[in-house]
Design a protein around this motif. Structure first.
Motif, short mmCIF file in Angstrom:
data_model
loop_
_atom_site.label_atom_id
_atom_site.label_comp_id
_atom_site.label_asym_id
_atom_site.label_seq_id
_atom_site.Cartn_x
_atom_site.Cartn_y
_atom_site.Cartn_z
N GLU A 1 2.86 11.49 0.52
CA GLU A 1 2.93 11.64 -0.93
C GLU A 1 3.12 13.10 -1.33
OE1 GLU A 1 2.49 10.18 -4.99
OE2 GLU A 1 3.02 9.27 -3.07
N ARG A 2 2.54 14.01 -0.56
CA ARG A 2 2.61 15.44 -0.92
C ARG A 2 3.90 16.09 -0.47
NH1 ARG A 2 -2.82 15.13 0.83
NH2 ARG A 2 -2.32 16.13 2.82
N TYR A 3 4.62 15.47 0.46
CA TYR A 3 5.85 16.08 0.97
C TYR A 3 7.03 15.14 0.78
CZ TYR A 3 2.65 19.40 3.12
OH TYR A 3 1.66 20.35 3.33
N PRO B 1 9.30 2.58 3.21
CA PRO B 1 8.60 3.33 2.15
C PRO B 1 7.72 2.44 1.28
CG PRO B 1 10.94 3.11 1.63
CD PRO B 1 10.76 2.64 3.04
N TYR B 2 8.10 1.16 1.14
CA TYR B 2 7.28 0.26 0.34
C TYR B 2 5.93 0.03 0.99
CZ TYR B 2 11.79 -0.60 -1.85
OH TYR B 2 12.99 -0.45 -2.48
N GLN B 3 5.93 -0.06 2.32
CA GLN B 3 4.68 -0.25 3.04
C GLN B 3 3.82 1.01 2.95
OE1 GLN B 3 5.87 -2.65 6.19
NE2 GLN B 3 3.87 -3.00 7.06
N VAL B 4 4.47 2.18 3.08
CA VAL B 4 3.74 3.44 2.94
C VAL B 4 3.16 3.55 1.53
CG1 VAL B 4 3.94 5.95 2.98
CG2 VAL B 4 5.16 4.58 4.68
N LEU B 5 3.99 3.20 0.52
CA LEU B 5 3.55 3.28 -0.87
C LEU B 5 2.36 2.36 -1.11
CD1 LEU B 5 4.08 4.46 -3.68
CD2 LEU B 5 5.63 2.55 -4.11
N PHE B 6 2.38 1.18 -0.52
CA PHE B 6 1.25 0.25 -0.67
C PHE B 6 -0.04 0.90 -0.20
CE2 PHE B 6 -1.66 -2.66 1.44
CZ PHE B 6 -1.97 -3.53 0.40
N TRP B 7 0.00 1.52 0.97
CA TRP B 7 -1.23 2.10 1.51
C TRP B 7 -1.63 3.38 0.79
CZ3 TRP B 7 -4.62 -0.48 4.04
CH2 TRP B 7 -4.22 -1.62 4.75
N LEU B 8 -0.67 4.01 0.08
CA LEU B 8 -1.01 5.17 -0.73
C LEU B 8 -1.70 4.77 -2.03
CD1 LEU B 8 2.20 7.38 -0.38
CD2 LEU B 8 -0.07 7.93 0.44
N THR B 9 -1.48 3.55 -2.46
CA THR B 9 -1.99 3.12 -3.76
C THR B 9 -3.00 1.99 -3.60
OG1 THR B 9 -0.04 1.68 -3.98
CG2 THR B 9 0.08 3.86 -4.99
N VAL B 10 -2.49 0.75 -3.49
CA VAL B 10 -3.37 -0.41 -3.42
C VAL B 10 -4.26 -0.35 -2.17
CG1 VAL B 10 -3.45 -2.93 -3.34
CG2 VAL B 10 -1.65 -1.77 -4.64
N GLY B 11 -3.68 0.05 -1.05
CA GLY B 11 -4.44 0.10 0.20
C GLY B 11 -5.64 1.02 0.11
N VAL B 12 -5.46 2.17 -0.55
CA VAL B 12 -6.58 3.10 -0.73
C VAL B 12 -7.67 2.45 -1.57
CG1 VAL B 12 -7.27 5.29 -1.75
CG2 VAL B 12 -5.16 5.15 -0.44
N GLY B 13 -7.24 1.67 -2.59
CA GLY B 13 -8.21 0.97 -3.43
C GLY B 13 -9.02 -0.06 -2.66
#
Length: 228
Positions: free
Chosen positions: A68-70, A124-136
């Motif tokens: 997310e940061r890079y 990227p969709y799988q990465v995005l999931f773990w950056l958002t919903v997965g963290v929750g």
């Protein structure tokens, strides 16, 4: 019903909901299942699920947030994923002439696990999931399902504990149900419809190619901003 059991059931439903929609992972699972059988399809599903397990562990360690940061790193990952999907789309298209008789007499060996695992890691969709919903999912807390849905009369009746082991176990259990049940359903249909293999292979090729082109365009846009 106890909060633990509710969290377990919620996790199973959530895992199924995440794994079931059409996409590149299910395209690979479908192709492997109808061309090489249930074992190959389940191995491909296990490859995709293994990538989720990797992301889960990285999320626990806070490593997933680096993507997310890079943005440049994300762009490279998306580009690699796009190239791989286009490459596998060609392989799926070459399976169009595969018959069930040939598939049934061929060895069950395939690269399905590796193929799905690598694709999932660069998705990227799988990465995005773990950056958002997965963290929750990992953060301790509670979600009142009906209250969140605006049904005040049932508020408090279904409360799911986030960050609980039951939710995480249920989540991966739901994914496991899909990646074993989906290939089984395809193989069962295969026995009734002789023409299913080339149809599924063709659809898999189209899905993979579509996502591959979309990923490449996404990566080109991201990397283009850095080049400019």
């Amino acid at each position: 019903m106890s909060a633990t059991l509710l969290s377990l059931l919620a996790g199973i439903l959530f895992g199924l909901a995440l794994a079931a929609p059409p996409g590149p992972m299910n395209a690979v699972i479908a192709e492997e299942s109808v061309v090489r059988g249930w074992t190959a399809g389940a191995k491909a599903g296990l490859g995709a699920a293994s990538a989720d397990l990797v992301f889960f562990l990285l999320a626990l360690l806070g490593v997933v947030g680096v993507v997310e940061r890079y943005p440049l790193l994300r762009g490279v990952m998306v580009g690699v994923g796009g190239v791989l999907m286009c490459y596998y789309a060609v392989g799926a298209a070459r399976s169009l002439r595969t018959s069930f008789v040939a598939a049934d007499s061929a060895p069950e060996e395939s690269a399905g696990f590796r193929k799905a695992f690598v694709l999932a890691l660069t998705n990227p969709y799988q990465v995005l999931f773990w950056l958002t919903v997965g963290v929750g999912l990992l953060e301790p807390g509670a979600v009142d399902v009906f209250a969140e849905a605006g049904v005040a009369s049932l508020a408090g009746s279904v409360v799911v504990e986030t960050g609980s082991p039951a939710l995480v176990v249920g989540f991966f259990g739901g994914i496991g149900l899909w990646v074993t049940g989906f290939p089984a359903a395809l193989v069962a249909a295969r026995r009734r419809v002789e023409t299913l293999a080339p149809v599924v292979a063709g659809l898999s090729a189209l899905v993979l190619a579509g996502f591959g082109v979309a990923f490449l365009l996404d990566a080109a846009g991201t990397l283009g901003r850095f080049a400019g």
